[in-house]
Design a protein around this motif. Structure first.
Motif, PDB file in Angstrom:
ATOM      1  N   GLY A  13       0.770  -1.299  -0.004  1.00 50.19           N
ATOM      2  CA  GLY A  13       0.044  -0.077   0.050  1.00 50.19           C
ATOM      3  C   GLY A  13       0.869   1.024  -0.032  1.00 50.19           C
ATOM      4  N   TYR A  14       0.271   2.447   0.555  1.00 48.78           N
ATOM      5  CA  TYR A  14       1.203   3.774   0.155  1.00 48.78           C
ATOM      6  C   TYR A  14       0.629   4.528   1.571  1.00 48.78           C
ATOM      7  N   ASN A  15       1.784   5.328   1.664  1.00 46.49           N
ATOM      8  CA  ASN A  15       2.022   6.058   2.902  1.00 46.49           C
ATOM      9  C   ASN A  15       1.973   7.637   2.932  1.00 46.49           C
ATOM     10  N   HIS A  16       1.693   8.340   3.782  1.00 42.86           N
ATOM     11  CA  HIS A  16       1.782   9.900   3.595  1.00 42.86           C
ATOM     12  C   HIS A  16       2.680  10.157   5.252  1.00 42.86           C
ATOM     13  N   SER A  17       3.735  11.010   5.229  1.00 46.79           N
ATOM     14  CA  SER A  17       4.429  11.121   6.193  1.00 46.79           C
ATOM     15  C   SER A  17       4.533  12.713   6.812  1.00 46.79           C
ATOM     16  N   PHE A  77       5.567   4.164  -0.809  1.00 54.03           N
ATOM     17  CA  PHE A  77       4.661   2.586  -0.582  1.00 54.03           C
ATOM     18  C   PHE A  77       5.396   1.992   0.722  1.00 54.03           C
ATOM     19  N   ASN A  78       4.501   0.996   1.208  1.00 52.25           N
ATOM     20  CA  ASN A  78       4.851   0.188   2.065  1.00 52.25           C
ATOM     21  C   ASN A  78       4.740  -1.396   1.591  1.00 52.25           C
ATOM     22  N   PHE A  79       5.554  -2.193   1.891  1.00 50.68           N
ATOM     23  CA  PHE A  79       5.404  -3.505   1.697  1.00 50.68           C
ATOM     24  C   PHE A  79       5.896  -4.478   3.058  1.00 50.68           C
ATOM     25  N   HIS A  80       5.140  -5.309   3.457  1.00 49.60           N
ATOM     26  CA  HIS A  80       5.346  -6.254   4.680  1.00 49.60           C
ATOM     27  C   HIS A  80       5.140  -7.641   4.500  1.00 49.60           C
ATOM     28  N   PHE A  81       5.893  -8.682   4.789  1.00 50.64           N
ATOM     29  CA  PHE A  81       5.768  -9.985   4.655  1.00 50.64           C
ATOM     30  C   PHE A  81       6.016 -10.615   5.944  1.00 50.64           C
ATOM     31  N   GLY A  82       4.898 -11.338   6.418  1.00 44.58           N
ATOM     32  CA  GLY A  82       5.134 -11.998   7.776  1.00 44.58           C
ATOM     33  C   GLY A  82       4.548 -13.391   8.347  1.00 44.58           C
ATOM     34  N   TYR A  83       4.601 -13.656   9.346  1.00 46.52           N
ATOM     35  CA  TYR A  83       4.266 -15.095   9.773  1.00 46.52           C
ATOM     36  C   TYR A  83       3.702 -14.911  11.300  1.00 46.52           C
ATOM     37  N   ILE A 137      15.525  12.236  12.859  1.00 47.63           N
ATOM     38  CA  ILE A 137      14.376  12.497  12.482  1.00 47.63           C
ATOM     39  C   ILE A 137      13.301  11.714  13.225  1.00 47.63           C
ATOM     40  N   GLN A 138      12.264  12.544  13.587  1.00 52.17           N
ATOM     41  CA  GLN A 138      11.364  11.978  14.304  1.00 52.17           C
ATOM     42  C   GLN A 138       9.822  12.117  13.182  1.00 52.17           C
ATOM     43  N   TYR A 139       9.205  11.099  12.932  1.00 56.90           N
ATOM     44  CA  TYR A 139       8.134  11.178  12.181  1.00 56.90           C
ATOM     45  C   TYR A 139       6.837  10.427  12.418  1.00 56.90           C
ATOM     46  N   ILE A 140       5.832  10.778  11.815  1.00 59.44           N
ATOM     47  CA  ILE A 140       4.468  10.198  11.985  1.00 59.44           C
ATOM     48  C   ILE A 140       4.174   9.785  10.632  1.00 59.44           C
ATOM     49  N   GLN A 141       3.611   8.417  10.343  1.00 58.57           N
ATOM     50  CA  GLN A 141       3.385   7.839   9.170  1.00 58.57           C
ATOM     51  C   GLN A 141       2.039   7.191   9.045  1.00 58.57           C
ATOM     52  N   ASN A 142       1.031   7.535   8.159  1.00 59.01           N
ATOM     53  CA  ASN A 142      -0.113   6.878   8.119  1.00 59.01           C
ATOM     54  C   ASN A 142      -0.018   6.209   6.617  1.00 59.01           C
ATOM     55  N   TYR A 143      -0.409   4.888   6.810  1.00 61.67           N
ATOM     56  CA  TYR A 143      -0.529   4.057   5.425  1.00 61.67           C
ATOM     57  C   TYR A 143      -1.732   3.302   5.520  1.00 61.67           C
ATOM     58  N   THR A 144      -1.899   3.078   4.300  1.00 57.51           N
ATOM     59  CA  THR A 144      -3.168   2.091   3.880  1.00 57.51           C
ATOM     60  C   THR A 144      -2.741   1.159   2.939  1.00 57.51           C
ATOM     61  N   VAL A 145      -3.254  -0.129   3.382  1.00 63.10           N
ATOM     62  CA  VAL A 145      -2.541  -1.193   2.491  1.00 63.10           C
ATOM     63  C   VAL A 145      -3.728  -2.319   2.213  1.00 63.10           C
ATOM     64  N   LEU A 146      -3.384  -2.978   1.110  1.00 61.49           N
ATOM     65  CA  LEU A 146      -4.274  -4.221   1.006  1.00 61.49           C
ATOM     66  C   LEU A 146      -3.454  -5.616   1.137  1.00 61.49           C
ATOM     67  N   GLY A 147      -4.088  -6.537   1.873  1.00 59.01           N
ATOM     68  CA  GLY A 147      -3.173  -7.403   2.179  1.00 59.01           C
ATOM     69  C   GLY A 147      -3.882  -8.843   2.053  1.00 59.01           C
ATOM     70  N   PHE A 148      -3.317  -9.966   1.996  1.00 57.98           N
ATOM     71  CA  PHE A 148      -3.677 -11.329   1.953  1.00 57.98           C
ATOM     72  C   PHE A 148      -2.947 -12.245   2.881  1.00 57.98           C
ATOM     73  N   GLN A 149      -3.930 -13.063   3.712  1.00 57.61           N
ATOM     74  CA  GLN A 149      -3.271 -14.004   4.479  1.00 57.61           C
ATOM     75  C   GLN A 149      -3.556 -15.376   4.183  1.00 57.61           C
ATOM     76  N   PHE A 150      -2.529 -16.238   4.144  1.00 51.52           N
ATOM     77  CA  PHE A 150      -2.648 -17.468   3.640  1.00 51.52           C
ATOM     78  C   PHE A 150      -1.684 -18.668   4.599  1.00 51.52           C
TER      79      PHE A 150
END
Length: 296
Positions: A56-60, A105-111, A283-296
């Motif tokens: 998804g995508y972010n704004h900082s 953008f933001n990309f994450h892969f997890g378990y 740098i100190q920051y605030i980031q807001n992001y919206t993503v579409l994800g899939f869990q499998f």
């Protein structure tokens, strides 16, 4: 008579065995993590062992930051520098596979290591642009010629002790625009807020912490000398986040999260003369992001 007692024994034993199997089955059901919201309806499945991926995508937003520049003939700090992110205008760049990494953008892969805990690897592609021109306080010194080979500094030469200085494009361009990349490992916790009767749709709160390396590609012109430098490990970052995941189906979800973070950059590339010139900042920051994800 003996046969009667034998069949009666088998009947009683079989019932006890059946009850034990049922109890064991109930005991071995899915282990669902406890939720702080105490919702009445619980999921009938566990997330433990699932993988997930999201994009998804972010704004900082960035707090004011001190930037130190150091090299032959200069060592000065610009105080409380103002900077913003750089949003890509809504265009086909968000959908074109060849240009999909241009926007922030933001990309994450997890378990899922437990039903309500996961660990993930992430890449947050932010952008940081120093406002030019702007007036800031400055400490340190700038010689008439700096770096090696020498670069003339003109009217900016001098010794400073907290004076106000207007930084114009003839002095500096400073951007982490390709970008301010935060490569992190994050630990997340999940608490179900609401579960639909179908069990396929639900709303979950996510909280998490993370830490990792910051790999910027910094575009700098320092007294008209510089380049869009190559990516380098310039420092580290830590972060914390809070967000909400709406599971549209059991696997597909839409998520919005807010992350706060601290970044410490000690090896920023500037003129391209990496053995002599460089910069550093926190740098100190605030980031807001919206993503579409899939869990499998």
């Amino acid at each position: 008579m003996k046969k009667y007692y034998f069949f009666l024994f088998l009947l009683i034993f079989s019932k006890k065995l059946s009850a034990q199997i049922n109890n064991t089955t109930a005991t071995q059901g899915p282990k669902i993590g406890k939720s702080i919201f105490g919702n009445e309806r619980k999921r009938n499945f566990s997330r433990k062992g699932d993988f997930f991926a999201m994009w998804g995508y972010n704004h900082s937003w960035y707090n004011k930051s001190d930037i130190n520049f150091k090299g032959p003939g200069y060592d000065f700090t610009l105080r409380d520098v103002v900077a913003h992110d750089r949003q890509t205008k809504l265009s086909w760049a968000y959908l074109d596979p060849k240009r999909i990494s241009i926007p922030q953008f933001n990309f994450h892969f997890g378990y899922f290591i437990k039903d309500n805990y996961s660990i993930s690897l992430g890449w947050d592609h932010m952008k940081y642009v120093m406002d030019i021109p702007q007036t800031v306080k400055i400490d340190g010194h700038i010689d008439p010629m700096v770096s090696n080979p020498g670069i003339p500094t003109g009217g900016y030469a001098g010794v400073y002790n907290g004076e106000s200085l207007t930084v114009g494009p003839e002095m500096l361009k400073f951007e982490h625009t390709d970008g301010l990349n935060y490569a992190s490992v994050e630990l997340e916790r999940y608490d179900d807020i609401w579960v639909a009767p179908s069990q396929r749709t639900s709303l979950t709160m996510e909280t998490g912490i993370g830490a990792g390396l910051v790999v910027p590609r910094t575009d700098v012109r320092f007294f008209q000398v510089g380049e869009n430098n190559y990516w380098n490990i310039a420092g580290y970052g830590i972060s914390a986040k809070l967000g909400f995941k709406l599971y549209i189906t059991k696997g597909l979800y839409l998520q919005n999260s807010t992350k706060v973070g601290h970044i410490d950059l000690s090896k920023i590339r500037t003129t391209g003369r990496n053995d002599v010139d460089g910069a550093s900042q926190k740098i100190q920051y605030i980031q807001n992001y919206t993503v579409l994800g899939f869990q499998f």
